[in-house]
Structure formats: structure tokens, C-alpha cells
Design a protein around this motif. Sequence first.
Motif, mmCIF file in Angstrom:
data_model
loop_
_atom_site.group_PDB
_atom_site.id
_atom_site.type_symbol
_atom_site.label_atom_id
_atom_site.label_comp_id
_atom_site.label_asym_id
_atom_site.label_seq_id
_atom_site.Cartn_x
_atom_site.Cartn_y
_atom_site.Cartn_z
ATOM 1 N N VAL A 74 0.873 -1.224 -0.009
ATOM 2 C CA VAL A 74 0.122 0.008 0.143
ATOM 3 C C VAL A 74 0.805 1.310 0.057
ATOM 4 N N LEU A 75 1.910 1.102 0.861
ATOM 5 C CA LEU A 75 2.802 2.383 0.914
ATOM 6 C C LEU A 75 3.495 2.661 -0.088
ATOM 7 N N ILE A 76 4.004 1.333 -0.887
ATOM 8 C CA ILE A 76 4.866 1.755 -2.150
ATOM 9 C C ILE A 76 3.819 2.319 -3.626
ATOM 10 N N ASN A 77 2.576 1.845 -3.361
ATOM 11 C CA ASN A 77 1.732 2.441 -4.318
ATOM 12 C C ASN A 77 0.965 3.757 -4.005
ATOM 13 N N ILE A 78 0.965 4.160 -2.777
ATOM 14 C CA ILE A 78 0.467 5.531 -2.468
ATOM 15 C C ILE A 78 1.343 6.567 -2.289
ATOM 16 N N ILE A 79 2.836 6.274 -1.733
ATOM 17 C CA ILE A 79 3.768 7.378 -1.806
ATOM 18 C C ILE A 79 4.002 7.981 -3.014
ATOM 19 N N PRO A 80 4.322 7.373 -4.199
ATOM 20 C CA PRO A 80 4.163 8.155 -5.704
ATOM 21 C C PRO A 80 3.185 8.691 -6.078
#
Length: 262
Positions: free
Chosen positions: A247-253
Motif C-alpha cells: 500500500v505504501l509503495i503504491n500510495i507514496i508515488p
Amino acid sequence: MKKRPKILSKIFMGIMMLFFYAPIIYTIIFSFNSNKSLTHWNGFSLRWYEKMFNNGDMMDAVGYTILVAVLATVISTFVGTITAIGLSKSNKVVKAMVERVNDLPIMNPEIVTAIGLLMFFSALGVKKGLGTMLAAHVMFCIPYVMLSVSPKLRSLDPNLADACMDLGATPWQALTKVIVPQIMPGIISGALIAFTMSFDDFIISYFVTGNGVSNISIMVYTMSKRINPSINALSTIIILLITIALVLINIIPLIKERKSAK
């Protein structure tokens, strides 16, 4: 007539989703079961999570797994990225030869690689343990990093680095300020694959490790012949951590894109 294929495709997709996610949901639910049964629900309890954290051998295995996975990811990502960048500047013969060699660990069955590494370490007289496990993990992770980074490098303008240096940049600045940011998605993908491959490896780890050192996969294998719901508790925590990471990998960008757009 057109609606029927759409309905069939949705049904097929639903079956596939059920096939993949039902075991995960089952594991999570029964990690909270109050008794040892893996088929009969007897009530909600955190008993197996408590037993898991109090199990010294299991916690050691978790520690070794995370340590080896992180170190193997960092080392293999650095080495694989630098090798892929250097290879992109090589002539066609050298590039083709190295790429074929790089494909061997990926195409080889893991048991073949495991036996080969076992014989290699034995021939050198290296004592099996944490060091041999880490070295083995780095070795089989590098090809996956190179495989992820190489397509990004091929998509770049071959004269990009030369253009940067013509404008006054040093080779190091051209590499770190221009080339690496352009191929960063490939580097991140390679690092994630390397971490996953290292984290859940069993066969190679089983052959190259020594007494007193084991990862989660080896621990689960040794506990597979007797019922121990603590494995379900450990699996649930791993699933939760992986879900949060994805989730973080997809949300941060997306957050960065919105900030840059403003």
C-alpha cells in the motif's frame, strides 16, 4: 452474445481470486482460534500470537530471515544495478554473453543451484552458517535485479550520459543525478523481487546453512509434521506487513505526483 463472454470472464476471475485468497483468509482466521484445531473454530483467542513471541527459536528464525533478506536486497540491488549499467555500455558480444550467463540461475531448478552452492562452499572449506546463507542469497538475487533494471536502461537515450558530461557534469554526477533517477522504477522493482526471493527461499537456504541458523521457511518445514497454530500467527503478521508495504509503495508515488503538480 457479447455479454456472455464478459459474464464468463467475471466468473473465471472470481474463481481465480477465490483460489488464491481463500487459503490466506483461512490462515488469518484460524490464527485466532483458541485451540489447536485447523478445521474446527472454537472461539477467538490471541493464544498463538503469545506462544509465537515466546518461542525463542521462531523469533531467531524471524530475525535471521529479515537480516539476510535486507542485506541480500541491498547488496544485490547495488551490484546488479551497477553491473547492468556497465553492461549497457559494453559491446554486443560481451552483453549477449553476460546476459545468457545471467539467465542461468533464473532458469536452473533451485535444487541444482542449491547442490552446486553446497559443493562450492564445501570445496572451499567454508563453514556453513549465516555467511554462506547470505552469500547464496546475494548470488541468486543479482540476476533478478539485472533483469528488472536492464529494460529501463535500454529505453534510455544511449547518448544521455555523454550529453550530461558535455554540459559540465562529472561521470559520477551523470550517473547519480541523471541515469539512476531515470531507472529508479526498475531498481525498486528489482529490490522488491530480491527481497521476496530471499525472504521466502527454502531449498537453497536449507542446503547452505549450518546448525543454529535457520530462516522462517526452514522453521516452518521442521514444524510441518506436527500441528502448531503459531505458524498461522506468524503467517498473518507477515501478510499484514507485506500488505502495508505494498500500500505504501503504491500510495507514496501518488502523493509525490500530487505535490509536484501543485
